[in-house]
Write a protein that holds these residues in place. Sequence first.
Motif, PDB file in Angstrom:
ATOM      1  N   ILE A 137     -10.242   7.772   8.151  1.00  0.00           N
ATOM      2  CA  ILE A 137     -10.794   6.420   8.030  1.00  0.00           C
ATOM      3  C   ILE A 137     -11.614   6.040   9.251  1.00  0.00           C
ATOM      4  O   ILE A 137     -12.740   5.556   9.137  1.00  0.00           O
ATOM      5  N   ASP A 167     -18.747   1.927   1.835  1.00  0.00           N
ATOM      6  CA  ASP A 167     -18.188   2.166   0.500  1.00  0.00           C
ATOM      7  C   ASP A 167     -18.097   3.676   0.301  1.00  0.00           C
ATOM      8  O   ASP A 167     -19.110   4.339   0.066  1.00  0.00           O
ATOM      9  N   CYS A 213       0.835  -1.197   0.000  1.00  0.00           N
ATOM     10  CA  CYS A 213       0.000   0.000   0.000  1.00  0.00           C
ATOM     11  C   CYS A 213       0.875   1.254   0.000  1.00  0.00           C
ATOM     12  O   CYS A 213       1.077   1.892   1.040  1.00  0.00           O
ATOM     13  N   PHE A 252     -10.653  -3.153   6.204  1.00  0.00           N
ATOM     14  CA  PHE A 252     -10.876  -2.073   5.246  1.00  0.00           C
ATOM     15  C   PHE A 252      -9.784  -2.088   4.189  1.00  0.00           C
ATOM     16  O   PHE A 252      -8.609  -2.293   4.486  1.00  0.00           O
ATOM     17  N   ARG A 277     -11.763   3.965  -3.913  1.00  0.00           N
ATOM     18  CA  ARG A 277     -12.799   3.749  -2.901  1.00  0.00           C
ATOM     19  C   ARG A 277     -12.194   3.043  -1.709  1.00  0.00           C
ATOM     20  O   ARG A 277     -11.221   2.291  -1.833  1.00  0.00           O
ATOM     21  N   VAL A 278     -12.793   3.294  -0.555  1.00  0.00           N
ATOM     22  CA  VAL A 278     -12.481   2.515   0.641  1.00  0.00           C
ATOM     23  C   VAL A 278     -13.699   1.663   0.944  1.00  0.00           C
ATOM     24  O   VAL A 278     -14.809   2.192   1.126  1.00  0.00           O
ATOM     25  N   CYS A 279     -13.515   0.355   0.965  1.00  0.00           N
ATOM     26  CA  CYS A 279     -14.590  -0.583   1.293  1.00  0.00           C
ATOM     27  C   CYS A 279     -14.253  -1.235   2.630  1.00  0.00           C
ATOM     28  O   CYS A 279     -13.103  -1.628   2.859  1.00  0.00           O
ATOM     29  N   ALA A 280     -15.231  -1.352   3.489  1.00  0.00           N
ATOM     30  CA  ALA A 280     -14.947  -1.829   4.842  1.00  0.00           C
ATOM     31  C   ALA A 280     -16.121  -2.619   5.402  1.00  0.00           C
ATOM     32  O   ALA A 280     -17.277  -2.450   4.980  1.00  0.00           O
ATOM     33  N   PHE A 290      -8.487  -0.539   0.088  1.00  0.00           N
ATOM     34  CA  PHE A 290      -8.561   0.509  -0.921  1.00  0.00           C
ATOM     35  C   PHE A 290      -8.543  -0.141  -2.298  1.00  0.00           C
ATOM     36  O   PHE A 290      -7.771  -1.075  -2.547  1.00  0.00           O
ATOM     37  N   ARG A 333      -5.070  -3.941   1.010  1.00  0.00           N
ATOM     38  CA  ARG A 333      -5.474  -3.648   2.379  1.00  0.00           C
ATOM     39  C   ARG A 333      -4.679  -2.453   2.904  1.00  0.00           C
ATOM     40  O   ARG A 333      -3.510  -2.265   2.539  1.00  0.00           O
TER      41      ARG A 333
END
Length: 373
Positions: free
Chosen positions: A218, A232, A181, A288, A247-250, A290, A199
């Motif tokens: 975050i 999302d 990352c 979470f 996008r950040v998905c968690a 990215f 991640r």
Amino acid sequence: MEYVGKLDKNEGDWEWLLEFLPDNWNEKAKQLGALTRKRNFHSPELLLRSLFIHLVDGCSLRETVVRAKCGEIADVSDVALLKRLNASGEWFRWMAQELMNGCIEKTTFALFPDWLQIRLVDATCVSEPGSTGTDWRIHYAVDLPSLKCAEVKVTDCHTGETFKNFHSEKDILWVADRGYCHREGIHHIVKGDGYVLVRINLTNLPMLIENGVDSFIILEHLRLLTGNEIGDWPVKIKCGKDIISGRVCAIKKNRISAEKSRKKLIKEWSKKQKTLQPDTLEAAGYIFVFTTIQKKLMTATAVLEVYRGRWQVELVFKRLKSIIGAGHLPKQDKIGAKAWIHGKLFATFLIETLITAGERFFPWGYPITRRKI
């Protein structure tokens, strides 16, 4: 009185091991170029047995040829055996894929769009055999679900984990853990029209909200999640003069998983004798990631399922890494390095198959469907 039977030099488990290999594995040796000529090796079985001494027992090439000769398997030089290894990469890959198809659940892979190729990247260190103890790092990319080794790069231990170690290609989703990352690596993939799914933690990827000005915090967004709700959120990251949209998905972990992660985190930081920040401990209760793939192409649920697909093969990579620590790695020959890794992957899946079969077949421990009477 203990019974002591007559010792048979041909007695052993090798013939039973062959029962677990894929159908037509010996014919594939010729089709895929591993044994185009039978010089020194009279059959694919003898070639495979010789290479297993090198790949599984961790013997050097010179020791391997000595053992093969003493065992009346083959009389060949170490140089000739290395050439055979280099030519066997695709054969190993095919056998590993066939074994994988039989022992790995692939329900997650049905979520992938037909046009999108999934590529998992990872890296591990190996040491040269002998007293020098020089460390090398293998950076490898594996396609899912075929487990085909798409790319491999061998460097010294000073070269870190980054997407820049690989060639970016169009319509490939690169999946990696937190070690990859970095903005520069993500930018490298995006420039090649690829996608990233990686991640993240609270600090290793500074992000902005959609306006491209204010910081994306975050933890403030994670706190909004309840139950099994999936978050999302659109974000942007800066890399030099370029702006990358993502996008950040968690998702929130359940109580047991969260407690397990926090205990592990406390133990790790205690060993380092560092102070664990409360925010870090709180974030351990979430998963979470990215990604740069657009929402219209993949939902947040599918994004997390794809990342979960990485964990389906994580145990395979852990076993692979434990095997990789032994034996000799061809450090400069890319073809040899790739063949070596394919051989290790094949050996890993064969071990997995044997373990599974040992639990299912009683009392003899091997399938008899293909055996002839």
